[in-house]
Design an enzyme around this catalytic site. Structure first.
Site, PDB file in Angstrom:
ATOM      1  N   SER A  22       0.900  -1.411  -0.173  1.00 31.17           N
ATOM      2  CA  SER A  22      -0.068  -0.124   0.084  1.00 31.17           C
ATOM      3  C   SER A  22       0.883   1.334  -0.114  1.00 31.17           C
ATOM      4  O   SER A  22       0.430   2.170  -0.663  1.00 31.17           O
ATOM      5  CB  SER A  22      -0.812   0.053   1.130  1.00 31.17           C
ATOM      6  OG  SER A  22      -1.972  -0.560   1.125  1.00 31.17           O
ATOM      7  N   ARG A  26       1.630   4.364  -3.166  1.00 31.20           N
ATOM      8  CA  ARG A  26       1.550   5.452  -2.687  1.00 31.20           C
ATOM      9  C   ARG A  26       2.572   6.542  -3.046  1.00 31.20           C
ATOM     10  O   ARG A  26       2.664   7.628  -3.290  1.00 31.20           O
ATOM     11  CB  ARG A  26       1.143   6.008  -1.306  1.00 31.20           C
ATOM     12  CG  ARG A  26      -0.651   5.469  -1.186  1.00 31.20           C
ATOM     13  CD  ARG A  26      -0.828   5.289   0.477  1.00 31.20           C
ATOM     14  NE  ARG A  26      -2.240   5.155   0.783  1.00 31.20           N
ATOM     15  CZ  ARG A  26      -2.720   3.940   0.326  1.00 31.20           C
ATOM     16  NH1 ARG A  26      -2.313   2.927  -0.321  1.00 31.20           N
ATOM     17  NH2 ARG A  26      -4.240   3.806   0.696  1.00 31.20           N
ATOM     18  N   GLY A  97      -5.480  -2.969  -7.803  1.00 30.11           N
ATOM     19  CA  GLY A  97      -6.690  -2.124  -7.469  1.00 30.11           C
ATOM     20  C   GLY A  97      -6.380  -0.713  -6.782  1.00 30.11           C
ATOM     21  O   GLY A  97      -7.069   0.252  -7.167  1.00 30.11           O
ATOM     22  N   ARG A 126     -13.703  -5.415 -10.803  1.00 26.33           N
ATOM     23  CA  ARG A 126     -13.545  -4.631  -9.582  1.00 26.33           C
ATOM     24  C   ARG A 126     -14.162  -3.321  -9.913  1.00 26.33           C
ATOM     25  O   ARG A 126     -13.843  -2.486 -10.700  1.00 26.33           O
ATOM     26  CB  ARG A 126     -12.203  -4.696  -9.072  1.00 26.33           C
ATOM     27  CG  ARG A 126     -11.690  -6.091  -8.880  1.00 26.33           C
ATOM     28  CD  ARG A 126     -10.336  -6.007  -8.106  1.00 26.33           C
ATOM     29  NE  ARG A 126     -10.455  -5.421  -6.963  1.00 26.33           N
ATOM     30  CZ  ARG A 126      -9.158  -5.123  -6.236  1.00 26.33           C
ATOM     31  NH1 ARG A 126      -8.326  -5.530  -6.646  1.00 26.33           N
ATOM     32  NH2 ARG A 126      -9.478  -4.699  -4.926  1.00 26.33           N
ATOM     33  N   SER A 170     -13.067   2.664   2.744  1.00 28.49           N
ATOM     34  CA  SER A 170     -12.178   2.381   1.728  1.00 28.49           C
ATOM     35  C   SER A 170     -11.306   3.287   1.862  1.00 28.49           C
ATOM     36  O   SER A 170     -11.164   4.565   1.370  1.00 28.49           O
ATOM     37  CB  SER A 170     -12.529   2.354   0.237  1.00 28.49           C
ATOM     38  OG  SER A 170     -11.703   2.204  -0.564  1.00 28.49           O
ATOM     39  N   ASP A 331      -7.378  -7.403   4.770  1.00 33.12           N
ATOM     40  CA  ASP A 331      -6.733  -7.963   3.997  1.00 33.12           C
ATOM     41  C   ASP A 331      -6.354  -9.316   4.603  1.00 33.12           C
ATOM     42  O   ASP A 331      -5.752 -10.453   4.123  1.00 33.12           O
ATOM     43  CB  ASP A 331      -5.506  -7.524   3.370  1.00 33.12           C
ATOM     44  CG  ASP A 331      -5.937  -6.481   2.257  1.00 33.12           C
ATOM     45  OD1 ASP A 331      -7.097  -6.437   1.808  1.00 33.12           O
ATOM     46  OD2 ASP A 331      -5.150  -5.525   2.095  1.00 33.12           O
ATOM     47  N   LYS A 358     -12.567  -7.923  -3.773  1.00 39.45           N
ATOM     48  CA  LYS A 358     -11.205  -7.979  -3.705  1.00 39.45           C
ATOM     49  C   LYS A 358     -10.613  -8.751  -5.104  1.00 39.45           C
ATOM     50  O   LYS A 358     -11.263  -8.758  -5.961  1.00 39.45           O
ATOM     51  CB  LYS A 358     -10.485  -8.404  -2.447  1.00 39.45           C
ATOM     52  CG  LYS A 358     -11.063  -7.691  -1.262  1.00 39.45           C
ATOM     53  CD  LYS A 358     -10.538  -6.357  -1.051  1.00 39.45           C
ATOM     54  CE  LYS A 358     -10.800  -5.802  -0.010  1.00 39.45           C
ATOM     55  NZ  LYS A 358     -10.397  -4.022  -0.078  1.00 39.45           N
TER      56      LYS A 358
END
Ligand code: S3P
Length: 446
Positions: A22, A26, A97, A126, A170, A331, A358
């Protein structure tokens, strides 16, 4: 490609998990938006985060790579500036995603340009309506198949700040809107009914953005309940990220933590693991189940807290998971199902319908995968119920192309009676290319 995971002895030793996925996504996006050069220390070198590097290159960022280890890269990224991405017709997001849902926030507020984001078969299923709707409220010009599914086309437009109450908890939606807010007229607020990971907020603040959060710093409680949260970002002229350090990925470490709990005689020490409060719901869940865990906070990685986590095998009891704990463990819920198979009593997860969106429908894939190995597990609309106690016999589990299912199957194999053949094990490369080797090192097989 299929691979077999046989039951073996205990898992012992220490391991640093690969860099956080993640945070890596970013880091590349924020660095590309930056005014000058950003150094990223410990970027995840896996299929998903490679897609993000290719995307920011296509948008004009200059990325130079130096290898730090097999799954970690040190990068220097020369950004194009907040208002400088090159119009590039097609961006391939692969299986990512997070890239699909965060990047449009940056592109939506550009003065010129048109971009289409598309990816693999799983991405095509998705939902993107969760970003299409609020971006349109901000004045964005975005379109998607049936307004709901990729490919997603973004044409640059003038944006206005809004206050958006997100119907889904989210972090991807929140991040998309906060980034769009940098380019909007007036402040942009996102109200989350249940708090989610705040990696984007930490990174933007460190890059000089004016950003406030109604409950910054509130610790996670035992049951993982945090109050609803409002995050507000002000428009920005430029970003100066400087240096970004990426901690180890809690979601990757989680596989070995659960493996250690389930394989008798195990003790594993996971080092350098990011413990962002929005990520570690699993620790509270496992503690309630009776797990032997020790968490010792160590030096931070940039603005993210980091710890050493020690896990030892032992008996587990079933538990109930729901409410605000769900986004904090989203997750890791497949691992809760696996632990539930070995726990005394029932383990019930509710309020987790998001799992259906997911990399696979993770309610359906986890339930059918574990049932095939002998589990007594039932799907519900928004979660699952496991009748624990009997462990797992073993058999074959299909990853259905979902990286977390592939690794779940491997851990299930170690804890099972007969072992597990994981069909499509290579999906693990999406987030953790060295998973098999790291598992072998803890099992003493190398
Ligand atoms: C992610 C947020 C979560 C998580 C995903 C990564 C992120 O998704 O499941 O693996 O990097 O922000 P949602 O934001 O859709 O809950």
């Amino acid at each position: 490609m299929s691979e077999r995971f046989a039951p073996g002895g205990p898992l012992r030793g220490r391991l640093t998990p690969p860099p956080d996925k993640s945070i890596s996504h970013r880091a590349a996006i924020v660095a590309a938006m930056g005014a000058g050069e950003t150094s990223v220390r410990g970027y995840l070198d896996a299929a998903d985060t490679r897609s993000t590097l290719e995307a920011v290159r296509a948008l004009g960022a200059n990325v130079s790579e130096g290898a730090a280890s097999t799954t970690s890269l040190d990068l220097r990224i020369r950004g194009v500036g907040l208002r400088g991405p090159q119009p590039h017709s097609l961006i391939d997001v692969g299986n990512a995603g997070t890239l699909m849902r965060i990047l449009p926030g940056w592109l939506a507020g550009q003065a010129h340009g048109e971009w289409t984001l598309a990816g693999d078969e799983s991405i095509a299923q998705r939902p993107v309506d969760r970003i299409v709707e609020p971006l349109r409220l901000m004045g964005a010009d975005v379109s998607a198949t049936d307004d709901r599914l990729p490919p997603l086309t973004v044409r640059g437009a003038e944006l206005r700040g809004v206050e958006y109450r997100s119907p889904v908890a989210s972090a991807q939606v929140k991040s998309c809107l906060l980034i769009a807010g940098l380019l909007a007229r007036g402040p942009t607020s996102v109200i989350e009914r249940r708090p989610t990971r705040d990696h984007t907020e930490r990174m933007l603040r460190a890059a000089g953005v004016e950003l406030s959060s109604s409950d910054a710093g509130t610790p996670v409680t035992v049951h993982g309940e945090l109050p609803a949260r409002r995050v507000t970002v002000e428009p920005a002229a430029a970003l100066e990220p400087g240096e970004i350090s990426v901690p180890g990925d809690f979601s990757s470490a989680a596989f070995f933590i659960v493996a250690a709990l389930l394989c008798r005689g195990s003790e594993v020490r996971m080092e350098g693991v990011g413990i962002n409060p929005g990520r570690i719901g699993l620790l509270g869940i496992l503690t309630r189940m009776g797990a032997g865990l020790e968490v010792v906070e160590t030096a931070a990685a940039g603005h993210e807290p980091v710890a050493t986590i020690v896990a030892r095998s032992g008996a587990l009891q079933g538990t109930r998971v729901g409410g605000g704990e769900v986004p904090l463990a989203i997750d890791e819920l497949p691992l809760v199902a696996l632990a539930g198979c070995f726990a005394d009593g029932e383990t019930i997860v509710t309020g987790a319908a998001e799992l259906r969106h997911k990399e696979s429908d993770r309610i359906a894939s986890v339930v059918s995968g574990l049932r095939g190995l002998g589990a007594e597990i039932e799907a519900t609309e928004d979660g699952f119920a496991v009748a624990g106690g009997a462990g797992l016999r073993g058999g074959t589990l299909d990853s259905v192309g979902d990286h977390r299912l592939a690794m779940l199957g491997a851990i299930a194999g170690l804890a099972s009676v007969e072992g597990v053949e994981v069909a499509g094990f290579d999906a693990a490369r999406i987030s953790y290319p060295g998973f098999g080797a790291d598992l072998a090192s803890l099992a003493g097989a190398d």
